[in-house]
Design a protein around this motif. Structure first.
Motif, PDB file in Angstrom:
ATOM      1  N   VAL A 183      18.243 -78.875  48.457  1.00 21.62           N
ATOM      2  CA  VAL A 183      18.234 -78.871  49.921  1.00 21.62           C
ATOM      3  C   VAL A 183      19.662 -78.984  50.430  1.00 21.62           C
ATOM      4  O   VAL A 183      20.097 -78.261  51.313  1.00 21.62           O
ATOM      5  CB  VAL A 183      17.376 -80.034  50.464  1.00 21.62           C
ATOM      6  CG1 VAL A 183      17.544 -80.161  51.968  1.00 21.62           C
ATOM      7  CG2 VAL A 183      15.917 -79.832  50.109  1.00 21.62           C
ATOM      8  N   ARG A 184      20.394 -79.891  49.806  1.00 22.11           N
ATOM      9  CA  ARG A 184      21.782 -80.097  50.182  1.00 22.11           C
ATOM     10  C   ARG A 184      22.590 -78.808  49.965  1.00 22.11           C
ATOM     11  O   ARG A 184      23.339 -78.378  50.847  1.00 22.11           O
ATOM     12  CB  ARG A 184      22.352 -81.242  49.345  1.00 22.11           C
ATOM     13  CG  ARG A 184      23.856 -81.280  49.239  1.00 22.11           C
ATOM     14  CD  ARG A 184      24.470 -82.057  50.371  1.00 22.11           C
ATOM     15  NE  ARG A 184      25.886 -81.787  50.456  1.00 22.11           N
ATOM     16  CZ  ARG A 184      26.671 -82.252  51.409  1.00 22.11           C
ATOM     17  NH1 ARG A 184      26.155 -83.021  52.344  1.00 22.11           N
ATOM     18  NH2 ARG A 184      27.949 -81.987  51.423  1.00 22.11           N
ATOM     19  N   GLU A 185      22.373 -78.221  48.820  1.00 21.43           N
ATOM     20  CA  GLU A 185      23.158 -77.041  48.505  1.00 21.43           C
ATOM     21  C   GLU A 185      22.799 -75.873  49.419  1.00 21.43           C
ATOM     22  O   GLU A 185      23.660 -75.130  49.884  1.00 21.43           O
ATOM     23  CB  GLU A 185      22.984 -76.662  47.029  1.00 21.43           C
ATOM     24  CG  GLU A 185      24.101 -77.277  46.197  1.00 21.43           C
ATOM     25  CD  GLU A 185      23.705 -77.594  44.774  1.00 21.43           C
ATOM     26  OE1 GLU A 185      22.721 -77.007  44.272  1.00 21.43           O
ATOM     27  OE2 GLU A 185      24.382 -78.441  44.154  1.00 21.43           O
ATOM     28  N   MET A 235      24.433 -76.325  52.655  1.00 28.41           N
ATOM     29  CA  MET A 235      25.861 -76.052  52.515  1.00 28.41           C
ATOM     30  C   MET A 235      26.133 -74.558  52.657  1.00 28.41           C
ATOM     31  O   MET A 235      27.047 -74.127  53.341  1.00 28.41           O
ATOM     32  CB  MET A 235      26.365 -76.499  51.140  1.00 28.41           C
ATOM     33  CG  MET A 235      26.603 -77.989  51.038  1.00 28.41           C
ATOM     34  SD  MET A 235      27.930 -78.494  52.121  1.00 28.41           S
ATOM     35  CE  MET A 235      28.178 -80.145  51.528  1.00 28.41           C
ATOM     36  N   ILE A 236      25.260 -73.801  52.003  1.00 22.85           N
ATOM     37  CA  ILE A 236      25.423 -72.348  52.044  1.00 22.85           C
ATOM     38  C   ILE A 236      25.224 -71.850  53.477  1.00 22.85           C
ATOM     39  O   ILE A 236      25.918 -70.967  53.960  1.00 22.85           O
ATOM     40  CB  ILE A 236      24.423 -71.672  51.061  1.00 22.85           C
ATOM     41  CG1 ILE A 236      24.830 -72.044  49.635  1.00 22.85           C
ATOM     42  CG2 ILE A 236      24.405 -70.154  51.245  1.00 22.85           C
ATOM     43  CD1 ILE A 236      23.751 -71.818  48.606  1.00 22.85           C
ATOM     44  N   ASP A 237      24.267 -72.490  54.183  1.00 23.49           N
ATOM     45  CA  ASP A 237      24.033 -72.119  55.580  1.00 23.49           C
ATOM     46  C   ASP A 237      25.180 -72.548  56.480  1.00 23.49           C
ATOM     47  O   ASP A 237      25.149 -72.305  57.688  1.00 23.49           O
ATOM     48  CB  ASP A 237      22.749 -72.774  56.101  1.00 23.49           C
ATOM     49  CG  ASP A 237      21.521 -72.168  55.446  1.00 23.49           C
ATOM     50  OD1 ASP A 237      21.674 -71.121  54.807  1.00 23.49           O
ATOM     51  OD2 ASP A 237      20.440 -72.769  55.556  1.00 23.49           O
ATOM     52  N   GLY A 238      26.148 -73.250  55.929  1.00 26.29           N
ATOM     53  CA  GLY A 238      27.320 -73.626  56.712  1.00 26.29           C
ATOM     54  C   GLY A 238      27.228 -74.981  57.360  1.00 26.29           C
ATOM     55  O   GLY A 238      28.083 -75.375  58.132  1.00 26.29           O
ATOM     56  N   ALA A 239      26.133 -75.740  57.053  1.00 26.64           N
ATOM     57  CA  ALA A 239      26.047 -77.098  57.599  1.00 26.64           C
ATOM     58  C   ALA A 239      26.848 -78.022  56.706  1.00 26.64           C
ATOM     59  O   ALA A 239      26.593 -78.111  55.521  1.00 26.64           O
ATOM     60  CB  ALA A 239      24.594 -77.548  57.649  1.00 26.64           C
ATOM     61  N   TYR A 295      25.188 -81.778  58.532  1.00 27.78           N
ATOM     62  CA  TYR A 295      24.194 -81.851  57.458  1.00 27.78           C
ATOM     63  C   TYR A 295      23.303 -83.076  57.667  1.00 27.78           C
ATOM     64  O   TYR A 295      22.074 -83.010  57.574  1.00 27.78           O
ATOM     65  CB  TYR A 295      24.907 -81.914  56.109  1.00 27.78           C
ATOM     66  CG  TYR A 295      24.048 -82.412  54.968  1.00 27.78           C
ATOM     67  CD1 TYR A 295      22.976 -81.666  54.503  1.00 27.78           C
ATOM     68  CD2 TYR A 295      24.325 -83.643  54.355  1.00 27.78           C
ATOM     69  CE1 TYR A 295      22.188 -82.124  53.457  1.00 27.78           C
ATOM     70  CE2 TYR A 295      23.549 -84.106  53.310  1.00 27.78           C
ATOM     71  CZ  TYR A 295      22.481 -83.345  52.863  1.00 27.78           C
ATOM     72  OH  TYR A 295      21.719 -83.801  51.830  1.00 27.78           O
ATOM     73  N   TYR A 296      23.940 -84.194  58.027  1.00 35.77           N
ATOM     74  CA  TYR A 296      23.160 -85.423  58.207  1.00 35.77           C
ATOM     75  C   TYR A 296      22.252 -85.315  59.420  1.00 35.77           C
ATOM     76  O   TYR A 296      21.091 -85.694  59.389  1.00 35.77           O
ATOM     77  CB  TYR A 296      24.090 -86.630  58.310  1.00 35.77           C
ATOM     78  CG  TYR A 296      24.633 -87.014  56.958  1.00 35.77           C
ATOM     79  CD1 TYR A 296      23.831 -87.692  56.056  1.00 35.77           C
ATOM     80  CD2 TYR A 296      25.910 -86.642  56.565  1.00 35.77           C
ATOM     81  CE1 TYR A 296      24.298 -88.017  54.794  1.00 35.77           C
ATOM     82  CE2 TYR A 296      26.388 -86.948  55.310  1.00 35.77           C
ATOM     83  CZ  TYR A 296      25.572 -87.640  54.416  1.00 35.77           C
ATOM     84  OH  TYR A 296      26.028 -87.950  53.173  1.00 35.77           O
ATOM     85  N   ILE A 310      18.500 -86.660  58.573  1.00 32.58           N
ATOM     86  CA  ILE A 310      17.769 -87.553  59.474  1.00 32.58           C
ATOM     87  C   ILE A 310      16.310 -87.124  59.652  1.00 32.58           C
ATOM     88  O   ILE A 310      15.411 -87.961  59.545  1.00 32.58           O
ATOM     89  CB  ILE A 310      18.533 -87.730  60.803  1.00 32.58           C
ATOM     90  CG1 ILE A 310      19.789 -88.554  60.501  1.00 32.58           C
ATOM     91  CG2 ILE A 310      17.674 -88.438  61.860  1.00 32.58           C
ATOM     92  CD1 ILE A 310      20.720 -88.755  61.669  1.00 32.58           C
ATOM     93  N   PRO A 311      16.026 -85.841  59.877  1.00 30.68           N
ATOM     94  CA  PRO A 311      14.601 -85.473  59.968  1.00 30.68           C
ATOM     95  C   PRO A 311      13.809 -85.804  58.702  1.00 30.68           C
ATOM     96  O   PRO A 311      12.672 -86.261  58.785  1.00 30.68           O
ATOM     97  CB  PRO A 311      14.645 -83.955  60.180  1.00 30.68           C
ATOM     98  CG  PRO A 311      15.981 -83.683  60.739  1.00 30.68           C
ATOM     99  CD  PRO A 311      16.901 -84.702  60.169  1.00 30.68           C
ATOM    100  N   LEU A 312      14.441 -85.608  57.542  1.00 30.42           N
ATOM    101  CA  LEU A 312      13.726 -85.902  56.296  1.00 30.42           C
ATOM    102  C   LEU A 312      13.489 -87.403  56.114  1.00 30.42           C
ATOM    103  O   LEU A 312      12.568 -87.812  55.409  1.00 30.42           O
ATOM    104  CB  LEU A 312      14.501 -85.346  55.095  1.00 30.42           C
ATOM    105  CG  LEU A 312      14.421 -83.841  54.892  1.00 30.42           C
ATOM    106  CD1 LEU A 312      15.337 -83.402  53.776  1.00 30.42           C
ATOM    107  CD2 LEU A 312      12.984 -83.433  54.587  1.00 30.42           C
ATOM    108  N   LEU A 313      14.337 -88.218  56.722  1.00 37.83           N
ATOM    109  CA  LEU A 313      14.200 -89.667  56.539  1.00 37.83           C
ATOM    110  C   LEU A 313      13.247 -90.296  57.550  1.00 37.83           C
ATOM    111  O   LEU A 313      13.058 -91.504  57.546  1.00 37.83           O
ATOM    112  CB  LEU A 313      15.563 -90.341  56.646  1.00 37.83           C
ATOM    113  CG  LEU A 313      16.529 -90.094  55.476  1.00 37.83           C
ATOM    114  CD1 LEU A 313      17.758 -90.976  55.622  1.00 37.83           C
ATOM    115  CD2 LEU A 313      15.862 -90.365  54.143  1.00 37.83           C
TER     116      LEU A 313
END
Lengths: 425, 295, 344
Positions: free
Chosen positions: C239-241, C244-248, C253-254, C259-262
């Motif tokens: 998800v992180r990667e 990252m590719i999407d430019g966030a 990113y947080y 935050i939505p996932l948490l």
């Protein structure tokens, strides 16, 4: 109610009846009791626990067969213990004996019908002659007496640091007045000394300061009038004392709101401030913890009439419907013995309630206090739940002082207290 | 326990092998983050400094005036007295807290599974009604509670205390597990049901194996709460010899005289089992969900 | 949730099964529902009886009611102390929740990103949670002592004089000794709401509560951190990667991914901390007591003193019921509305 509960209740009543008959006959013969004796108190640590052990010792000596269960619960100046006791009374699991204050709290237990009257114990042992009448009265409801007192502390004492007094060139005699105290405070401040030690994180210490100032000003009869409603808290004389109290708050250590009473005594002992209005449990703290010498490092005086004794007593009752009523009676008898009272109060720092106890082995302060208790005028402390008013009046007083510290409004204070006294009758 | 330990090692190995991608980037940001953490240390450590030093002081020295000073003279009286008063009650706490934690977590897990995977009519209402239990004021329900325990014959016993902690733990453990199981796809449960497994068997064979992290979260929460409680301990068990250790801890401070060196020493001693539990299980507590979650 | 095996036949079969199982699931939930109901609703019914009684006592369970029936509640509403307690509990809960959850989240992110000493920091932040409130209350009372606590450190370290030099004001916070209430809106409320005249306290933020919030957050922030650490660990690396590719990157990113996932973890944390905040008693009792003018008084302290010091069991029971009803009205509907699907 389940069948089991009914059965338990029947057995309990039966036992109580049996116990009562045993008890009423036993005091004369002094027959020793046996079995388990549960003693419910809020003394758990240090000198108070050591003193409690003296009461256990005396009971065991007179009744070698008794096994004592020490069910002490600390916290909240006894409130935790009262909380646990309340659930036990609610569940019908009644201890043989428990600690209480003579006054509204004792009256509350009497009204619940959970106490055995102790008239025959008093009659047989002649305690009415040896215990001061004012104290007997504080334990008497509907013509019956319901408790035995093991000690009485004196609440209206001003302790002072002698070295600081010497530095400021001030002295105090055996009694003092507001005017004299104000003069002393001014001199102390002139030398850069904080005049008054206070630790009122728990509001009762500020409540006690005000209480002793009021008693010192209006005297024993005035105080009695305030408690029974014949004198108004909104009267000008009380308002004047409240004004003095507001002034006195300005003399205190700046951290008074985050110190407790023992912290304030520590400040006095270490010379951070000069005077402290506190009950004579402070005496033990000064001597034992801070290694101070009576008359050399610290002195004491009384606001107002020096023969007025504001009482803070600890009483024990006999529970109605406990498993071992005979042991409870034996306990009451043992802790009233002159030997037990002498040994207990030596460690507790208070005065024995029996005026026939020989206190010549005590230090000078305790000897003096015992003498005033026997001969002087006794009035009950309201903040320590000793007055014969509902317990809610004591709480209303604490609450009123809490607000007073914020708004310094003598008028609101007087109105609140008058309402509380009227509601608490 | 051994299952937990193996998972821990597996997780540890995985961590060492591959640090998170974002950690690999931004050395500069990482320095800032580390500096921020260091700044937090005094805030977290100061109270511990005060407690630990006070525990080794003499009664007069263990005071607010000298709170920052190191213990001088060094005194072990506080530790000794606290230990002598607490040690008889330690065992009571252990035999109470372990079953209470395990049982309430198991029940919470099963409830959480039912509530997250089977939404039936009234399921939300039942959950809501149970959750209210989290907020009930304990002080005012003590007397009916004692009466109930007397009625079922458990008043004054450790099983009675366990029962009370289990029941009042159910709302929170149910909440924790219900939200935890949300991350487990419902399809997994349904696949098992197509294979003919019943609700209970599906729980045992599909849900329970992936629940260890949830158990660690709920377990540590329950362990801490139950270990630190003293109100129920005092009320349910009048006999001082079988009361939990916190009852003895409460009694370390007297009503009129308090020696803070003994109180601080006692608080540290009483917190040891919980603290050790964190250190031992901290890894699961924190990293549990990855190892357990179904991908 | 996208699902590869969702063919019509399976769906039909699944629905059939679910329908059949529904009563069974309810049945399996029933035992714990029943026992919790006894411990909650039967006991509360008893408390209601006490709260309506004119003179109930533990040793003499007299349930004869007051006249009018609401007399004890009326006394409570007109009690200035209880009003202050309600104000304090709202202020305390909001600040405590915000500080613990926000700081807990940041601590979790920082600790999660650590390459080494992770165990040390995690342990340090979590350890306060293990300690008894009675002892930590005393320690915080010492630390917030205006003479010899943190203020002494500020003075001797030169921070105080530097602050005074810069701002011209002395840095000598009163902490729990402060009687100040800021942002008082009571006079406004008295004018605009009917019956507002019963308000006897300043409705604002008592500054003394700041110290209490700090102490309570110190003790529970670690728990919030642990919940978020668990949440962070559950976010798969891909998800992180992908983001990252999407430019966030960094903060974005947080905000948009983490935050939505948490959210389910934040929800659990908020509920648990709310429950802790509302029962906050031992810590404050040991730390500051009721404070000047009830600046740090709490409903828990009020109930405790009213029942066991003032021996007014009926008023105390009424106060605890008012608290329960208020919490139930605020917290529970919020939870109930969120089905498990939403939090997924």
């Amino acid at each position: 109610m389940s069948r089991k509960q009914v059965a338990t209740a029947i057995v309990a009543v039966g036992l109580a009846a049996l116990g009562a008959s045993v008890a009423s006959s036993s005091p004369n013969k002094g027959a020793a009791a046996g079995g388990k004796l549960e003693v419910f108190s809020w003394w758990t640590s240090g000198s108070e626990n050591a003193a409690l052990q003296q009461l256990f010792k005396a009971t065991k000596q007179a009744n070698p067969e008794i096994q004592i269960v020490n069910a002490a619960v600390a916290g909240g100046a006894g409130t935790n213990a009262k909380q646990v006791l309340a659930t036990r009374l609610g569940g019908g699991d009644i201890p043989e004996t428990w600690q209480t204050h003579p006054g509204g709290e004792l009256a509350d237990y009497v009204a619940q019908g959970v106490l055995e009257p102790l008239d025959s114990l008093y009659a047989v042992n002649g305690w009415r002659k040896t215990v001061p009448a004012a104290l007997i009265k504080s334990m008497t409801y509907n013509g019956h007496i319901y408790a035995v007192l093991v000690n009485t502390h004196r609440a209206n004492v001003v302790w002072y640091n002698k070295a600081l007094f010497k530095r400021a060139g001030v002295t105090l005699g055996p009694s003092t007045t507001w005017a004299k105290l104000a003069g002393v405070a001014t001199s102390l401040k002139g030398k850069g000394i904080t005049p008054l030690c206070l630790g009122d994180k728990d509001i009762w210490t500020a409540g006690q300061l005000l209480e002793e100032m009021i008693v010192g000003q209006v005297g024993a009869s005035g105080w009695t009038g305030l408690l029974n409603g014949s004198v108004k808290w909104s009267s000008p004389q009380v308002a004047a004392v409240v004004g003095h109290f507001n002034t006195a708050l300005g003399w205190t250590n700046s951290d008074h709101k985050s110190q407790d009473w023992a912290g304030a005594v520590g400040l006095l002992a270490s010379g951070k401030c000069a005077m402290n209005v506190m009950g004579d449990w402070a005496y033990g703290e000064l001597k034992v913890k801070w290694k101070q010498v009576d008359g050399k490092d610290f002195g004491y005086t009384i606001i107002g009439n020096p023969s007025t004794f504001v009482t803070v007593g600890d009483a024990f009752v006999v529970g109605k419907g406990s498993k071992n009523p005979a042991a409870a009676q034996a306990w009451a008898k043992a802790i009233m013995s002159p030997q037990a009272q002498l040994a207990f109060n030596r460690l507790k720092g208070s005065a024995p309630v029996r005026s026939d106890v020989n206190v010549s082995s005590y230090g000078p302060y305790q000897r003096g206090a015992a003498k005033v208790l026997a001969k002087g005028v006794k009035v009950p402390s309201l903040i320590h739940g000793q007055a014969s008013v509902k317990a809610s009046v004591g709480q209303a007083y604490s609450d009123a002082v809490t607000l007073l510290e914020a708004n310094h409004d003598a008028g609101k204070f007087g109105t609140a207290m008058d309402a509380a006294i009227a509601a608490g009758k | 326990m051994s299952a937990l330990a193996t998972t821990s090692r597996r997780v540890a190995r995985r961590r060492r092998k591959a640090p998170p991608a974002h950690v690999r980037h931004g050395r500069h940001a990482r320095r800032w983050q580390f500096a921020l953490l260091i700044l937090m240390v005094p805030f977290f450590a100061a109270p511990f400094y005060v407690m630990i030093t006070a525990a080794f002081k003499t009664p007069a020295h263990a005071d607010v005036l000298t709170m920052w000073q190191l213990p001088h003279p060094l005194s072990f009286d506080g530790i000794r007295e606290a230990w002598s008063k607490l040690s008889p009650n330690f065992v009571n706490s252990v035999i109470m807290v372990v079953p209470a934690t395990v049982i309430s977590s198991l029940i919470g897990s099963f409830n959480g599974y039912l509530l997250s995977k089977f939404t039936f009519r009234l399921s939300n209402l039942m959950f809501t009604l149970m959750l209210v239990g989290m907020f009930i004021p304990y002080q005012s329900i003590l007397i009916p509670m004692v009466k109930f325990l007397q009625f079922v014959g458990l008043y004054g016993t450790i099983p009675g205390l366990i029962l009370v902690h289990v029941v009042y733990g159910i709302p929170i453990t149910t909440l924790i597990f219900r939200n935890y199981y949300v991350s487990i796809p419902r399809a997994l449960v349904e696949a098992a049901s197509i294979d003919g497994a019943g609700i209970v068997r599906t729980y045992r064979s599909v849900i329970l194996p992936v629940s260890i992290p949830g158990f660690v979260v709920a377990g540590i929460f329950q362990f801490t709460n139950i270990w630190n409680d003293f109100l129920f301990g005092l009320v349910v068990i009048p006999n001082p010899t079988i009361q939990p250790v916190t009852a003895a801890l409460n009694n370390l401070s007297g009503t009129q005289t308090v020696n803070w060196n003994v109180v601080m020493a006692g608080a540290l001693i009483a917190a040891l089992p919980t603290g050790l539990a964190y250190l031992g299980l901290g890894r699961f507590f924190v990293q549990g969900l990855t190892s357990g979650s179904v991908k | 949730m996208p699902d590869a095996v969702t063919t019509p036949r399976v769906v039909a079969c699944r629905q059939r099964r679910r329908r059949r199982r529904v009563p069974q699931a309810a049945l399996l939930l029933a035992p714990s529902f029943l026992i919790v109901s006894i411990f909650v609703y039967v006991f509360i019914a008893y408390t209601v009886g006490v709260a309506l009684s004119s003179n109930w006592k533990p040793g003499k369970a007299d349930f004869s009611t007051t006249d009018p029936l609401y007399a004890n509640f009326d006394a409570l509403i007109n009690n200035g102390r209880f009003q202050a307690d309600l104000r304090n509990t709202v202020v305390f809960t909001l600040f405590f929740l915000t500080l613990s959850v926000v700081a807990g989240f940041f601590l979790a992110v920082l600790v999660h990103n650590l390459l080494w000493a992770r165990g040390f920091f995690r342990g340090l932040f979590l350890l306060p949670y293990a300690l008894s409130f009675i002892a930590t209350g005393v320690v915080w009372r010492w630390l917030f002592n205006p003479e010899s606590g943190i203020n002494l450190l500020l003075r001797t370290s030169g921070v105080s004089s530097a602050y005074q030099h810069l701002t011209g004001h002395a840095l000598q916070p009163d902490w729990t000794s402060s009687p100040v209430v800021v942002g008082d809106v009571s006079s406004l409320l008295e004018r605009i709401i009917p019956g507002g005249h019963i308000i006897q306290v300043q409705l604002g933020i008592p500054l003394a509560l700041v110290a209490v919030v700090l102490a309570a957050s110190w003790q529970l922030m670690g728990f919030a951190m642990a919940m978020f650490l668990a949440g962070l660990a559950s976010i798969p690396e891909d998800v992180r990667e992908a983001s990252m590719i999407d430019g966030a990157s960094g903060p974005r990113y947080y905000v948009s991914v983490v935050i939505p996932l948490l959210r389910p973890f934040a929800l659990t944390t908020v509920v648990i901390l709310t429950h802790v905040a509302l029962k906050m008693f031992d810590l404050i009792y040991a730390m500051s007591g009721s404070g000047i003018g009830f600046a740090t008084d709490m409903p828990g302290i009020f109930v405790y003193e009213t029942m066991f010091k003032a021996l007014q069991y009926n008023i105390g029971a009424a106060a605890s019921l008012v608290m329960l009803v208020l919490v139930t009205l605020v917290v529970v509907p919020y939870l109930a509305r969120r089905g498990p699907q939403e939090t997924a």
